[in-house]
Write an enzyme that holds these catalytic residues in place. Structure first.
Site, PDB file in Angstrom:
ATOM      1  N   SER A 109      -1.582  -8.136   5.018  1.00  0.00           N
ATOM      2  CA  SER A 109      -0.252  -7.710   5.459  1.00  0.00           C
ATOM      3  C   SER A 109      -0.277  -7.233   6.903  1.00  0.00           C
ATOM      4  CB  SER A 109       0.289  -6.594   4.557  1.00  0.00           C
ATOM      5  OG  SER A 109       0.581  -7.094   3.284  1.00  0.00           O
ATOM      6  N   ASP A 116       0.849  -1.196   0.000  1.00  0.00           N
ATOM      7  CA  ASP A 116       0.000   0.000   0.000  1.00  0.00           C
ATOM      8  C   ASP A 116       0.885   1.247   0.000  1.00  0.00           C
ATOM      9  OD1 ASP A 116      -2.041   1.911   0.350  1.00  0.00           O
ATOM     10  OD2 ASP A 116      -3.140   0.605   1.720  1.00  0.00           O
ATOM     11  N   HIS A 172      -0.494   4.433   0.028  1.00  0.00           N
ATOM     12  CA  HIS A 172      -1.288   5.573   0.487  1.00  0.00           C
ATOM     13  C   HIS A 172      -0.776   6.065   1.839  1.00  0.00           C
ATOM     14  CE1 HIS A 172      -3.887   3.498  -2.391  1.00  0.00           C
ATOM     15  NE2 HIS A 172      -4.275   4.720  -2.708  1.00  0.00           N
TER      16      HIS A 172
END
Length: 112
Positions: free
Chosen positions: A83, A27, A29
């Site tokens: 994750s 990710d 973000h």
């Protein structure tokens, strides 16, 4: 955030604790993570921001070296939620789970 930071910081306040924060592997973000880090810093916490796309191995190394009070795991993508679980399991396997509180920061997005 550069405009908000001076207004949120406390003077010479004593530390509320140490937080390691990062966006989990897979990710990229960081807006939610950055906002949480800014608010925690304003509340007197020492923040170590690892950035984005952080592996569970990296989180474990930093927990061992920095000994934070809190590990904050951030994610926006639903697909990266495993994750988070992997990182929590890695902390258990390393015998660190009871030494650090783990906060999960799920920032709901359009794909949630």
């Amino acid at each position: 955030m550069a405009l908000l930071k001076p207004h949120l910081q406390q003077g010479n306040a004593q530390s509320s604790g140490k937080v390691v924060i990062g966006t989990i592997k897979g990710d990229l973000h960081n807006i939610g993570k950055n906002l949480v880090a800014l608010m925690l810093e304003g509340a007197g916490y020492e923040i170590k921001d690892l950035g984005t796309d952080i592996s569970s191995e990296t989180f474990i190394v930093v927990i061992k070296s920095d000994k934070p009070d809190i590990l904050a795991l951030s994610a926006l993508l639903t697909t990266t939620t495993p994750s988070m679980k992997q990182t929590i399991e890695a902390a258990k396997e390393a015998g660190l789970r009871d030494q650090v509180k783990i906060w999960v920061i799920r920032c709901p997005g359009r794909n949630s």
